[in-house]
Design a protein around this motif. Structure first.
Motif, PDB file in Angstrom:
ATOM      1  N   GLN A   1       0.833  -1.189   0.000  1.00 35.36           N
ATOM      2  CA  GLN A   1       0.000   0.000   0.000  1.00 35.36           C
ATOM      3  C   GLN A   1       0.876   1.250   0.000  1.00 35.36           C
ATOM      4  OE1 GLN A   1      -2.554  -0.640   3.439  1.00 35.36           O
ATOM      5  NE2 GLN A   1      -4.264  -1.065   2.080  1.00 35.36           N
ATOM      6  N   ILE A   2       0.411   2.279  -0.710  1.00 36.64           N
ATOM      7  CA  ILE A   2       1.106   3.559  -0.708  1.00 36.64           C
ATOM      8  C   ILE A   2       0.599   4.351   0.495  1.00 36.64           C
ATOM      9  CG2 ILE A   2       1.553   5.689  -1.977  1.00 36.64           C
ATOM     10  CD1 ILE A   2       0.914   4.140  -4.548  1.00 36.64           C
ATOM     11  N   PRO A   3       1.460   4.726   1.411  1.00 27.32           N
ATOM     12  CA  PRO A   3       1.007   5.440   2.611  1.00 27.32           C
ATOM     13  C   PRO A   3       0.183   6.680   2.241  1.00 27.32           C
ATOM     14  CG  PRO A   3       3.315   4.839   2.820  1.00 27.32           C
ATOM     15  CD  PRO A   3       2.921   4.531   1.404  1.00 27.32           C
ATOM     16  N   GLY A   4      -0.935   6.845   2.922  1.00 28.20           N
ATOM     17  CA  GLY A   4      -1.753   8.036   2.748  1.00 28.20           C
ATOM     18  C   GLY A   4      -2.778   7.962   1.637  1.00 28.20           C
ATOM     19  N   VAL A   5      -2.587   7.079   0.664  1.00 32.19           N
ATOM     20  CA  VAL A   5      -3.519   7.001  -0.469  1.00 32.19           C
ATOM     21  C   VAL A   5      -4.709   6.140  -0.043  1.00 32.19           C
ATOM     22  CG1 VAL A   5      -3.786   6.408  -2.912  1.00 32.19           C
ATOM     23  CG2 VAL A   5      -1.624   7.341  -2.082  1.00 32.19           C
ATOM     24  N   PHE A   6      -5.636   6.774   0.655  1.00 33.94           N
ATOM     25  CA  PHE A   6      -6.680   6.011   1.355  1.00 33.94           C
ATOM     26  C   PHE A   6      -7.750   5.469   0.421  1.00 33.94           C
ATOM     27  CE2 PHE A   6      -7.519  10.557   1.756  1.00 33.94           C
ATOM     28  CZ  PHE A   6      -8.815  10.679   1.286  1.00 33.94           C
TER      29      PHE A   6
END
Length: 408
Positions: free
Chosen positions: A91-96
């Motif tokens: 997962q890419i941090p912050g890309v919710f």
């Protein structure tokens, strides 16, 4: 009894002569089997969901995961704003938007206060001022002009820059790399190069706001110690990309649609009070962010079909918005229609956070454009307008327009 239809190989996304309607093959599939088996180009089998009720049910069911790290493979079409996954990826941090609860909930909760209906309404007067200034600048130009460059792109870019605290003079950097990121037919390396350029820029910006916060959304987020720098960068990327690309394309494609439907344009000019309904109808009719996908985390019943655990499920919001079971004469643009309930902003936990901002920008944009340019018309034949069929967010690359009377 479920009607049998030929199983498509790959997602049928080629638009026909009308640039505003869903592809004919999508329409045929929705009529015959709203939840259809889909064979991907490599032979992998998944599902295509086109019916309104099924799309709404799917998007409300968190068992259909949005994550990219659960083995989602063989995706035939990219999710707007996200790299196409060819194998499970972290997962890419912050890309919710690529997360499920509770991770999605934790990050989205930090933003709900920034995008409340009340706060957006407080901004409405300022958004109208931004819009009118841009129309003033356009009126000083000698036609023909490109409506995308002179109006549709600058207005939401200016607004989102002010909200986030992004210097507008840096717009060439983020607009260029956003456009590169959204190209469909490119290698993952090319896409990630654009993503890297955007996040490198945003990393410096977010670090500066953490050191010296101002009065903007990114500064508000930077004050939260529980958000890592990487999460702040991911959130900034998502908000900046979505905040200008989607509305810009709705303004441009919406103007194109109205110019191509002079009867509806005349109704709107004669009855400006129809504008709120017209905005909802344009959102329904055009659905610029069309195709998304989900991943079934268990066996799930949907539309009379069993979606097996591990299946990739492709969703067409445009097809759902044109479902005659939900909207009468759905392929007709009708500014009198009460189109609320459309799915252009999604549904469920991932429903668009900035939808009220987009509505205000569209109301201000179309109201100002129609009032200030009463003789606005295309400067080229409609068939020569360059459509964004090569991009993950639909619209027009350019919209050459002209006018015969001085702008008001």
């Amino acid at each position: 009894m479920t009607q049998t239809v030929p199983v498509p190989h790959g997602l049928p996304m080629d638009r026909d002569a009308n640039p505003f309607d869903p592809p004919r093959e999508i329409t045929r599939l929705r009529a015959a089997r709203p939840v259809s088996p889909l064979v991907f180009p490599d032979g992998h089998e998944g599902w295509l969901v086109t019916g309104y009720d099924a799309v709404r049910q799917l998007m409300a069911d968190t068992r259909f995961s949005s994550r990219l790290d659960l083995g989602v493979v063989h995706v035939p079409y990219e999710t707007p704003g996200m790299p196409v996954p060819t194998e499970p990826s972290p997962q890419i941090p912050g890309v919710f938007i690529a997360m499920d609860p509770p991770d999605h909930t934790r990050l989205r909760r930090r933003l709900t206060g920034a995008f409340t209906v009340k706060r957006m309404k407080q901004l409405e007067e300022h958004i109208v001022e931004v819009t009118e200034r841009q129309l003033d600048a356009m009126a000083r130009l000698a036609p023909p002009v490109d409506l995308v460059r002179e109006f549709a792109l600058p207005v939401p870019s200016l607004v989102i820059c002010e909200l986030l605290g992004v210097p507008y003079e840096d717009r060439d950097t983020f607009q260029t790399n956003s456009a590169k990121f959204l190209v469909k037919e490119q290698t993952l390396e090319e896409k990630m190069a654009a993503y890297g350029a955007l996040t490198t820029y945003l990393a410096e910006l977010v670090a500066s706001k953490r050191a010296a916060p101002g009065e903007d959304i990114l500064s508000d987020l930077a004050r939260h110690d529980d958000l890592s720098l990487e999460e702040l960068i991911g959130i900034a990327f998502l908000l900046l990309l979505a905040g200008h690309e989607t509305t810009a394309n709705m303004l441009a494609l919406g103007a194109f649609a109205l110019l191509e439907h002079p009867d509806q344009l005349a109704e709107l000019r004669a009855h400006p009070d129809l504008l709120p309904d017209a905005v909802e109808e344009l959102l329904r009719y055009l659905a610029v962010g069309d195709v998304f996908y989900r991943y079934a985390t268990e066996d799930i019943e949907l539309g009379g079909e069993t979606i097996a655990e591990g299946s990739t499920v492709v969703v067409s919001l445009l097809a759902a918005n044109h479902d005659p079971r939900r909207f009468e004469h759905p392929d007709t643009l009708d500014v009198h229609r009460k189109a609320r309930g459309h799915l252009s902003f999604g549904h469920g936990v991932h429903q668009c956070l900035g939808q009220q901002l987009a509505r205000i920008e569209m109301r201000a944009g179309f109201a100002g454009l129609l009032r200030r340019f009463p003789t606005l018309e295309l400067a080229v034949p409609a068939g020569e307008v360059k459509l964004r069929t090569d991009m993950n967010i639909y619209g027009v690359h350019e919209l050459p327009v002209t006018w015969t009377e001085p702008a008001r």
